[in-house]
Design a protein around this motif. Structure first.
Motif, short mmCIF file in Angstrom:
data_model
loop_
_atom_site.label_atom_id
_atom_site.label_comp_id
_atom_site.label_asym_id
_atom_site.label_seq_id
_atom_site.Cartn_x
_atom_site.Cartn_y
_atom_site.Cartn_z
N GLU A 249 0.78 -1.17 -0.14
CA GLU A 249 -0.10 0.04 -0.09
C GLU A 249 0.87 1.14 0.08
O GLU A 249 1.62 1.27 0.63
CB GLU A 249 -0.90 0.17 1.28
CG GLU A 249 -1.88 1.17 1.53
CD GLU A 249 -2.67 1.04 2.51
OE1 GLU A 249 -2.80 2.14 3.33
OE2 GLU A 249 -3.19 0.13 3.07
N THR A 250 0.70 2.00 -0.79
CA THR A 250 1.57 3.33 -0.96
C THR A 250 0.68 4.42 -1.03
O THR A 250 -0.36 4.57 -1.66
CB THR A 250 2.45 3.22 -2.44
OG1 THR A 250 1.55 3.31 -3.37
CG2 THR A 250 3.43 2.14 -2.44
N THR A 251 1.22 5.57 -0.42
CA THR A 251 0.53 6.81 -0.30
C THR A 251 1.61 7.79 -0.18
O THR A 251 2.72 7.81 0.52
CB THR A 251 -0.19 7.05 0.99
OG1 THR A 251 -1.34 5.94 0.90
CG2 THR A 251 -0.95 8.30 1.02
N THR A 252 1.65 8.86 -1.01
CA THR A 252 2.29 10.18 -1.04
C THR A 252 1.77 11.40 -0.21
O THR A 252 0.56 11.59 -0.60
CB THR A 252 2.94 10.36 -2.43
OG1 THR A 252 3.64 9.46 -2.90
CG2 THR A 252 3.63 11.81 -2.28
N TYR A 253 2.43 11.82 0.75
CA TYR A 253 1.93 13.08 1.36
C TYR A 253 2.61 14.04 0.74
O TYR A 253 3.67 14.50 1.08
CB TYR A 253 2.42 12.96 2.99
CG TYR A 253 1.61 11.95 3.83
CD1 TYR A 253 0.83 12.39 5.01
CD2 TYR A 253 1.44 10.36 3.51
CE1 TYR A 253 -0.03 11.31 5.64
CE2 TYR A 253 0.72 9.66 4.24
CZ TYR A 253 0.02 10.11 5.25
OH TYR A 253 -0.86 9.25 5.90
N PRO A 254 2.03 14.97 -0.04
CA PRO A 254 2.59 15.77 -1.11
C PRO A 254 3.16 17.14 -0.30
O PRO A 254 3.78 17.91 -0.93
CB PRO A 254 1.52 15.78 -2.17
CG PRO A 254 0.02 15.76 -1.44
CD PRO A 254 0.47 14.75 -0.47
N THR A 255 2.47 17.42 0.85
CA THR A 255 2.89 18.54 1.37
C THR A 255 3.97 18.41 2.59
O THR A 255 4.40 19.47 2.98
CB THR A 255 1.64 19.31 1.86
OG1 THR A 255 1.03 18.34 2.98
CG2 THR A 255 0.46 19.64 1.01
#
Length: 257
Positions: free
Chosen positions: A215-221
């Motif tokens: 499971e991948t998630t990018t926290y862009p801030t």
């Protein structure tokens, strides 16, 4: 499912005072999260556990606060081995904008933070945890921040398959040194939380290689380090994403442990 204790979990605070107690495990000073001592959060007799591996700066209040939240929200005992014996890398080397800083980082990784040496230490800790928490056996997770994420990948690669596997689920936040070869041999369900500073192509490649196992998630801030020693808990946005990140990891570990 998260434990009932997560409903009582205090908000993240910059003034967090770690309550964990320490004991020697395989010769490593190891922080045992506070819930095991005062029964406010987490089980008194745990049946699942998580080994937390800090980033290259070592144990800081932000790291322990995150581990306490992970414990409360997953229902697992969380332990933090201090592989560096209180001597993590100094924060002043970031950013590595001089040759002197770069050399200090390289020297630290080659010695105190050497991956192979610390993998040996981690496996020794894991062996003794089986004796320390017998009811947890078969339900151990591994979660690493940055440098710890690379060590997590090594520990969950070759040799971690089948009956008697060391770790059953793994995760990392703002991982360091992402390598497709690690993804190819990764043997556990894995969660990867990336900041805006991780190479997006490497994160995508991990997803392509591991498929449904990751499971991948990018926290862009968020900056690299927002869930570790470099978390700025005086910043409202960082606090919000710190909380969200540890909740996401806890949910994943609850599902797979």
């Amino acid at each position: 499912m998260a434990s009932e204790a997560c409903c009582k979990l205090a908000p993240v605070t910059v003034d967090y005072t770690p309550k964990g107690k320490y004991e020697e495990i395989a010769g490593i000073k190891t922080c045992k999260m506070s819930h095991l001592e005062n029964n406010v959060v987490g089980p008194e007799n745990p049946t699942k556990g998580i080994v937390g591996i800090y980033d290259i700066f070592g144990i800081w209040p932000q790291t322990i606060q995150g581990a306490d939240r992970l414990s409360a929200q997953s229902g697992a005992v969380v332990v933090l081995p201090d592989f560096f014996h209180g001597k993590g890398l100094d924060h002043d080397v970031i950013p590595p904008d001089t040759e002197e800083k770069t050399q200090r980082i390289q020297a630290f990784i080659a010695t105190t933070a050497n991956f192979q040496d610390n993998l040996v230490k981690l496996l020794a800790v894991r062996k003794q945890l089986a004796e320390r928490f017998p009811a947890v056996e078969g339900h151990w997770g591994l979660f690493g921040l940055c440098w710890g994420g690379k060590l997590t990948a090594k520990a969950c690669g070759e040799g971690n398959e089948g009956v008697g596997r060391r770790f059953n689920v793994s995760g990392t936040a703002h991982p360091g040194l992402l390598d497709a070869e690690d993804a190819k041999t990764h043997s556990t369900p894995h969660i990867l939380l990336a900041s805006k500073d991780e190479p997006a192509d490497q994160v995508a490649l991990y997803k392509e290689i591991m498929g449904d196992k990751i499971e991948t998630t990018t926290y862009p801030t968020m900056h690299h380090g927002w869930m570790g020693a470099r978390a700025n808990l005086e910043d409202e946005a960082n606090v919000k994403e710190f909380e969200r990140g540890y909740k996401q990891v806890a949910d994943f570990f609850s599902k797979h442990l």
